[in-house]
Design a protein around this motif. Structure first.
Motif, PDB file in Angstrom:
ATOM      1  N   TRP A 216       0.959  -1.006   0.216  1.00  0.00           N
ATOM      2  CA  TRP A 216       0.027  -0.147   0.042  1.00  0.00           C
ATOM      3  C   TRP A 216       1.017   1.227  -0.057  1.00  0.00           C
ATOM      4  CZ3 TRP A 216      -0.807   3.760   3.953  1.00  0.00           C
ATOM      5  CH2 TRP A 216      -1.920   4.699   3.570  1.00  0.00           C
ATOM      6  N   VAL A 217       0.596   2.266  -0.906  1.00  0.00           N
ATOM      7  CA  VAL A 217       1.358   3.535  -0.765  1.00  0.00           C
ATOM      8  C   VAL A 217       0.744   4.536  -0.234  1.00  0.00           C
ATOM      9  CG1 VAL A 217       2.479   5.180  -2.524  1.00  0.00           C
ATOM     10  CG2 VAL A 217       2.164   2.773  -3.034  1.00  0.00           C
ATOM     11  N   ASN A 218       1.147   5.173   0.871  1.00  0.00           N
ATOM     12  CA  ASN A 218       0.619   6.310   1.667  1.00  0.00           C
ATOM     13  C   ASN A 218       0.576   7.504   0.901  1.00  0.00           C
ATOM     14  OD1 ASN A 218       3.144   7.694   2.005  1.00  0.00           O
ATOM     15  ND2 ASN A 218       3.350   6.896   3.995  1.00  0.00           N
ATOM     16  N   PRO A 219      -0.104   8.575   1.117  1.00  0.00           N
ATOM     17  CA  PRO A 219      -0.425   9.819   0.777  1.00  0.00           C
ATOM     18  C   PRO A 219       0.806  10.714   0.434  1.00  0.00           C
ATOM     19  CG  PRO A 219      -2.080   9.748   2.099  1.00  0.00           C
ATOM     20  CD  PRO A 219      -1.391   8.649   2.392  1.00  0.00           C
ATOM     21  N   ARG A 220       2.046  10.376   1.176  1.00  0.00           N
ATOM     22  CA  ARG A 220       3.234  11.000   0.883  1.00  0.00           C
ATOM     23  C   ARG A 220       4.134  10.077  -0.090  1.00  0.00           C
ATOM     24  NH1 ARG A 220       1.965  11.578   6.263  1.00  0.00           N
ATOM     25  NH2 ARG A 220       2.971   9.682   7.060  1.00  0.00           N
ATOM     26  N   GLY A 221       3.574   9.076  -0.457  1.00  0.00           N
ATOM     27  CA  GLY A 221       4.404   8.166  -1.381  1.00  0.00           C
ATOM     28  C   GLY A 221       5.291   6.998  -1.009  1.00  0.00           C
ATOM     29  N   GLY A 222       5.201   6.957   0.471  1.00  0.00           N
ATOM     30  CA  GLY A 222       5.773   5.964   0.972  1.00  0.00           C
ATOM     31  C   GLY A 222       5.095   4.460   0.917  1.00  0.00           C
ATOM     32  N   ILE A 223       5.915   3.417   0.910  1.00  0.00           N
ATOM     33  CA  ILE A 223       5.415   2.257   0.515  1.00  0.00           C
ATOM     34  C   ILE A 223       5.407   1.008   1.559  1.00  0.00           C
ATOM     35  CG2 ILE A 223       5.507   0.126  -1.207  1.00  0.00           C
ATOM     36  CD1 ILE A 223       6.941   2.001  -3.056  1.00  0.00           C
ATOM     37  N   TYR A 224       4.234   0.669   2.092  1.00  0.00           N
ATOM     38  CA  TYR A 224       4.541  -0.443   3.060  1.00  0.00           C
ATOM     39  C   TYR A 224       4.194  -1.801   2.375  1.00  0.00           C
ATOM     40  CZ  TYR A 224       3.727   3.256   6.570  1.00  0.00           C
ATOM     41  OH  TYR A 224       3.917   4.195   7.510  1.00  0.00           O
ATOM     42  N   LEU A 225       5.057  -2.688   2.628  1.00  0.00           N
ATOM     43  CA  LEU A 225       5.208  -4.195   2.231  1.00  0.00           C
ATOM     44  C   LEU A 225       5.208  -5.167   2.916  1.00  0.00           C
ATOM     45  CD1 LEU A 225       6.212  -5.454  -0.726  1.00  0.00           C
ATOM     46  CD2 LEU A 225       8.363  -5.211  -0.061  1.00  0.00           C
ATOM     47  N   THR A 226       4.192  -6.254   2.816  1.00  0.00           N
ATOM     48  CA  THR A 226       4.241  -7.400   3.601  1.00  0.00           C
ATOM     49  C   THR A 226       5.237  -8.475   2.971  1.00  0.00           C
ATOM     50  OG1 THR A 226       2.363  -8.239   2.516  1.00  0.00           O
ATOM     51  CG2 THR A 226       1.934  -7.208   4.490  1.00  0.00           C
ATOM     52  N   ASP A 227       5.931  -9.275   3.835  1.00  0.00           N
ATOM     53  CA  ASP A 227       6.696 -10.139   2.934  1.00  0.00           C
ATOM     54  C   ASP A 227       6.769 -11.741   3.989  1.00  0.00           C
ATOM     55  OD1 ASP A 227       9.126 -11.043   1.537  1.00  0.00           O
ATOM     56  OD2 ASP A 227      10.379 -10.646   3.284  1.00  0.00           O
ATOM     57  N   PRO A 228       5.831 -12.289   3.590  1.00  0.00           N
ATOM     58  CA  PRO A 228       5.460 -13.601   4.184  1.00  0.00           C
ATOM     59  C   PRO A 228       6.271 -14.577   3.291  1.00  0.00           C
ATOM     60  CG  PRO A 228       3.509 -13.183   3.020  1.00  0.00           C
ATOM     61  CD  PRO A 228       4.523 -11.844   2.721  1.00  0.00           C
ATOM     62  N   LEU A 229       6.338 -15.906   3.885  1.00  0.00           N
ATOM     63  CA  LEU A 229       7.003 -16.904   2.980  1.00  0.00           C
ATOM     64  C   LEU A 229       5.959 -17.712   2.457  1.00  0.00           C
ATOM     65  CD1 LEU A 229       9.472 -18.537   1.780  1.00  0.00           C
ATOM     66  CD2 LEU A 229       9.907 -19.785   3.817  1.00  0.00           C
ATOM     67  N   TYR A 230       5.866 -17.819   1.163  1.00  0.00           N
ATOM     68  CA  TYR A 230       5.156 -19.064   0.565  1.00  0.00           C
ATOM     69  C   TYR A 230       6.026 -19.648  -0.433  1.00  0.00           C
ATOM     70  CZ  TYR A 230       0.621 -16.916   2.585  1.00  0.00           C
ATOM     71  OH  TYR A 230      -0.045 -16.466   3.410  1.00  0.00           O
ATOM     72  N   GLU A 231       6.258 -20.918  -0.085  1.00  0.00           N
ATOM     73  CA  GLU A 231       7.213 -21.567  -1.008  1.00  0.00           C
ATOM     74  C   GLU A 231       6.832 -21.585  -2.388  1.00  0.00           C
ATOM     75  OE1 GLU A 231       9.692 -25.692  -1.602  1.00  0.00           O
ATOM     76  OE2 GLU A 231       8.871 -25.214   0.359  1.00  0.00           O
ATOM     77  N   ARG A 232       7.352 -21.510  -3.715  1.00  0.00           N
ATOM     78  CA  ARG A 232       6.834 -21.394  -4.918  1.00  0.00           C
ATOM     79  C   ARG A 232       7.480 -22.652  -5.593  1.00  0.00           C
ATOM     80  NH1 ARG A 232       2.500 -18.462  -3.672  1.00  0.00           N
ATOM     81  NH2 ARG A 232       2.818 -16.312  -3.259  1.00  0.00           N
ATOM     82  N   LYS A 233       6.924 -23.271  -6.511  1.00  0.00           N
ATOM     83  CA  LYS A 233       7.516 -24.340  -7.325  1.00  0.00           C
ATOM     84  C   LYS A 233       8.574 -23.710  -8.304  1.00  0.00           C
ATOM     85  CE  LYS A 233       3.472 -27.504  -7.125  1.00  0.00           C
ATOM     86  NZ  LYS A 233       2.484 -28.086  -7.540  1.00  0.00           N
ATOM     87  N   TYR A 234       8.222 -22.487  -8.596  1.00  0.00           N
ATOM     88  CA  TYR A 234       9.296 -22.012  -9.700  1.00  0.00           C
ATOM     89  C   TYR A 234      10.380 -21.248  -9.231  1.00  0.00           C
ATOM     90  CZ  TYR A 234       6.125 -17.929  -8.547  1.00  0.00           C
ATOM     91  OH  TYR A 234       5.594 -17.053  -7.625  1.00  0.00           O
ATOM     92  N   TRP A 235      10.629 -21.416  -7.987  1.00  0.00           N
ATOM     93  CA  TRP A 235      11.821 -20.813  -7.723  1.00  0.00           C
ATOM     94  C   TRP A 235      13.016 -21.629  -7.866  1.00  0.00           C
ATOM     95  CZ3 TRP A 235      10.174 -19.438  -1.855  1.00  0.00           C
ATOM     96  CH2 TRP A 235       9.465 -18.281  -1.931  1.00  0.00           C
ATOM     97  N   GLU A 236      13.944 -21.156  -8.287  1.00  0.00           N
ATOM     98  CA  GLU A 236      15.542 -21.808  -8.270  1.00  0.00           C
ATOM     99  C   GLU A 236      16.249 -21.678  -7.002  1.00  0.00           C
ATOM    100  OE1 GLU A 236      17.071 -20.231 -12.097  1.00  0.00           O
ATOM    101  OE2 GLU A 236      15.468 -21.180 -13.396  1.00  0.00           O
TER     102      GLU A 236
END
Length: 304
Positions: A138-158
């Motif tokens: 989500w981007v706040n009105p001042r242009g800063g970005i909040y970012l969630t970073d959970p681990l979900y293992e993906r089959k396409y990861w090398e």
């Protein structure tokens, strides 16, 4: 029990069984437009996610397994391909300048796309290690970005599928593009995220803890006063102009700004991943759900 009582109960049971699911909720008359139904506007995708609205009201959404981002044109209902090299994008969000931000899960990065679909990497690591898998933002009105970073293992990861950071955390990227730091290190599995229109409140779903939190946002981007907003997690989420919060998973569940449940929109799919408001008047609720996407006309409007 008298016969009148029995007859009343039988009538009530009949109504419950044969009334359309979302019409059973008071959300229909208070939030949903009159005499409308949920409309499937696209299907046949691998798994849809990350709806985001541009300035005109068009919705961009991802098909993560197929590495694509699509655009739904609200004026015609047409769905066109925006890019077939999305970085396995998950969550999306538009900046004030009109660039499309994408949680690019292929290499655990944050990307930005210009209007022509040309991409660049904004974030590729934290303290020398890859992120776990940027999920939503989500981007706040001042242009800063909040970012969630959970681990979900993906089959396409090398890469090694093990956790790259020391936990599933919430991050903030300052509007200058250089300050990148954690704002909550005490979450189980943060996922959906959205803020209030005035930029003072941040809502973060911890799907691992089955809770959604609300924070106060400070001017420097740091968060204070974390509280449980509702005892329910969520995949994606959005907010309307009345301050109601829309959580996903089993359809769409709506809470008012006090955390009281005020309705539920069933979606006949295995999983409802995300939701946002679109169209020129921002009164179309756009829902990504497993292999399909849906719209529902609302009385309320989105705020982004």
């Amino acid at each position: 029990m008298n016969m009148n009582r029995i007859f009343s109960l039988l009538c009530l049971s009949f109504l419950i069984l044969f009334t359309p699911a979302f019409a059973q909720m008071d959300v229909k008359k208070s939030l949903v437009a009159k005499n409308v139904e949920l409309v499937k506007v696209g299907d046949g995708y691998g798994f849809t996610e990350g709806p985001a609205v541009d300035r005109e009201g068009n919705i961009f959404f991802t098909d993560q397994p197929n590495n694509k981002i699509y655009q739904w044109k609200f004026g015609t209902g047409e769905i066109i391909e925006f890019t077939d090299a999305s970085g396995r994008a998950n969550g999306l969000y538009f900046t004030r300048e009109g660039d499309l931000l994408a949680c690019a899960d292929m290499d655990n990065q944050l990307w930005s796309f210009d209007k022509e679909g040309k991409s660049k990497v904004l974030i590729e690591s934290f303290k020398g290690n890859k992120l776990n898998g940027p999920n939503d933002l989500w981007v706040n009105p001042r242009g800063g970005i909040y970012l969630t970073d959970p681990l979900y293992e993906r089959k396409y990861w090398e890469r090694d599928p093990a956790m790259q950071q020391d936990g599933n955390h919430l991050y903030y990227l300052g509007s200058d593009g250089f300050q990148f730091f954690r704002v909550d290190e005490n979450l189980v599995k943060p996922n959906g995220i959205v803020g209030s229109p005035d930029g003072t409140k941040l809502y973060v779903a911890d799907i691992g803890a089955k809770k959604t939190y609300v924070y106060d946002i400070e001017e420097d981007g740091y968060l204070t006063n974390r509280q449980v907003f509702v005892e329910m997690g969520s995949d994606g989420m959005t907010i309307d102009n009345r301050g109601n919060l829309y959580l996903t998973g089993d359809g769409v569940t709506i809470f008012n700004n006090k955390g009281d449940k005020i309705g539920h929109i069933p979606v006949d799919e295995k999983w409802t991943a995300n939701v946002c408001f679109g169209a020129g008047d921002r009164k179309t609720l756009f829902i990504t759900a497993s292999e399909a996407v849906y719209t529902l006309q609302m009385k309320v409007r989105g705020v982004w």
